[in-house]
Design an enzyme around this catalytic site. Structure first.
Site, PDB file in Angstrom:
ATOM      1  N   GLU A  79      12.518  28.178  56.062  1.00  0.00           N
ATOM      2  CA  GLU A  79      13.121  26.998  56.701  1.00  0.00           C
ATOM      3  C   GLU A  79      14.601  27.272  56.984  1.00  0.00           C
ATOM      4  O   GLU A  79      15.186  26.688  57.903  1.00  0.00           O
ATOM      5  CB  GLU A  79      12.976  25.776  55.766  1.00  0.00           C
ATOM      6  CG  GLU A  79      13.405  24.478  56.414  1.00  0.00           C
ATOM      7  CD  GLU A  79      13.306  23.272  55.485  1.00  0.00           C
ATOM      8  OE1 GLU A  79      12.890  23.440  54.315  1.00  0.00           O
ATOM      9  OE2 GLU A  79      13.659  22.172  55.930  1.00  0.00           O
ATOM     10  N   HIS A 122       6.932  13.757  54.160  1.00  0.00           N
ATOM     11  CA  HIS A 122       7.354  13.503  52.770  1.00  0.00           C
ATOM     12  C   HIS A 122       7.494  11.986  52.611  1.00  0.00           C
ATOM     13  O   HIS A 122       8.216  11.354  53.390  1.00  0.00           O
ATOM     14  CB  HIS A 122       8.694  14.173  52.486  1.00  0.00           C
ATOM     15  CG  HIS A 122       8.660  15.669  52.625  1.00  0.00           C
ATOM     16  ND1 HIS A 122       8.302  16.495  51.583  1.00  0.00           N
ATOM     17  CD2 HIS A 122       8.924  16.490  53.681  1.00  0.00           C
ATOM     18  CE1 HIS A 122       8.362  17.765  51.990  1.00  0.00           C
ATOM     19  NE2 HIS A 122       8.738  17.782  53.253  1.00  0.00           N
TER      20      HIS A 122
END
Ligand code: 6MZ
Length: 365
Positions: A210, A26
């Site tokens: 996640e 990211h």
């Protein structure tokens, strides 16, 4: 046959030297301390609290998302986005990364006149300029992100932009990322967006399981299916999910330090879920996630995995090479990267021959 040094334990130096592919990074989570300090120094007027940054091992997933908010308040104009994108590419390249897929959520900010399109242009422009100014040392793609913490309207806008840029900048924008705070519970509303991405030929990397108890959502997203799975930390909790992923052979992007720091994985590396998946010979790609927020780098992640699995140098290089098959790029790019790995093996043989000659001379004297 290629000879590799026989030694116990992989060194950090070896992991730094081998060519690598980074597929889960990211942009704003990848800003180094150096870049953040530079931005903080410039924006003393914001009186930013860095408390979440200082929590170290006590940090929760919530604290990580607090850190993103702080970083987002600093990265508030197209000039800064352009600058930090170049910094991040430079740092990955210095760590031996030859191919990088950067993901980032296009954002608009009325105050600085930045809209999503300008955000996209700044990232794409930085990628183009970095490659041009640095003799193509690294290839970089950009996956616009869809943030599950935002609205469906926001997601549709990002998809539209991704589609448009995949035509106008087809060498750079090749897919999308689906991410954001995994504790949000209404992710089902994004199904049409993921299906839409597939319809228009965009590849998709989707954060799945996640955090605990997301099996229903995971089953739904697996039905699309995504081209790569981000994290997949709790995929093994449910038998049917586990076997459907195993059968699908969808590669898992593995981010060990990120999972440990955000408390979704036990601190012992050997207990990381990727060890189980790799034991099943399921395709796994070693990645960083947010190298700045989690104070890591791709070679550190290889060092962790190689030592947890007691890999040899040859096996570690093979693991980094295996990631080429899962990049969101065409066959020419794959062939180009495979050639880089081939050359690196030649270097290895030459180095061994050189060291062997030196020791022969030593013995003679
Ligand atoms: C889910 C994450 C993430 O888009 O502003 N992001 N989403 N799980 C994670 N694991 C820790 N790490 C980062 O980069 C920051 C954004 O990436 C996503 C979040 O949406 C975060 O706001 P960009 O460049």
């Amino acid at each position: 046959a290629i000879l590799f040094r026989m030694q116990s334990g992989i060194t950090q130096e070896f992991c730094q030297q081998i060519p690598k592919v980074e597929l889960h990074a990211h942009l704003n989570g990848s800003l180094s301390n150096k870049t953040i300090k530079k931005l903080l120094d410039r924006r003393r007027d914001l009186k930013i609290s860095t408390a979440a940054f200082e929590k170290g091992e006590q940090r929760t997933m919530g604290d990580c998302f607090e850190m993103f908010k702080v970083i987002h308040s600093l990265v508030d104009s197209t000039e800064v986005i352009y600058e930090v994108t170049k910094d991040v590419i430079e740092e990955f390249s210095a760590d031996g990364v030859k191919y990088l897929e950067l993901r980032s959520t296009p954002k608009g900010l009325v105050e600085s006149g930045m809209d999503k399109r300008r955000y996209m242009d700044a990232v794409v422009g930085a990628i183009r300029d970095y490659k041009h100014d640095n003799d193509d040392v690294i290839d970089v793609k950009f996956l616009p992100s869809i943030d599950r913490g935002r609205s469906i309207k926001d997601a549709q806008e990002n998809l539209k932009l991704a589609e448009e840029y995949s035509i106008s900048c087809e060498d750079i924008v090749t897919g999308i990322d689906f991410s954001g705070n995994p504790y949000t519970t209404d992710a089902a509303k994004f199904m049409p967006v993921l299906q839409g991405a597939q319809r228009v030929g965009l590849k998709s990397a989707v954060h799945l399981s996640e955090v605990k108890d997301r099996s229903d959502e995971t089953r739904m997203f697996l039905s699309v299916p995504p081209d790569r799975i981000g994290h997949g930390t709790f995929l093994t909790d449910e038998e049917d999910v586990k076997s459907s992923v195993l059968e699908s052979r969808i590669p898992i992007e593995v981010c060990v330090s990120s999972n440990i720091a955000s408390n979704t994985s036990p601190p012992e590396h050997i207990k990381h879920h990727s060890v189980w998946w790799m034991g099943q010979e399921h395709p796994c790609v070693v990645c960083t996630d947010d190298k700045g927020v989690f104070s890591t780098g791709l070679s550190s992640e290889y060092f962790i995995i190689a030592n947890a699995l007691s890999l040899s140098e040859e096996q570690t290089l093979k693991l980094s090479e295996s990631a080429i098959d899962f990049i969101f790029a065409d066959e020419n790019m794959k062939a180009k990267l495979k050639q880089i790995w081939k050359e690196s093996k030649k270097d290895e043989v030459l180095e061994i021959t050189f060291v062997t000659c030196l020791s022969c001379l030593d013995m003679k004297n």
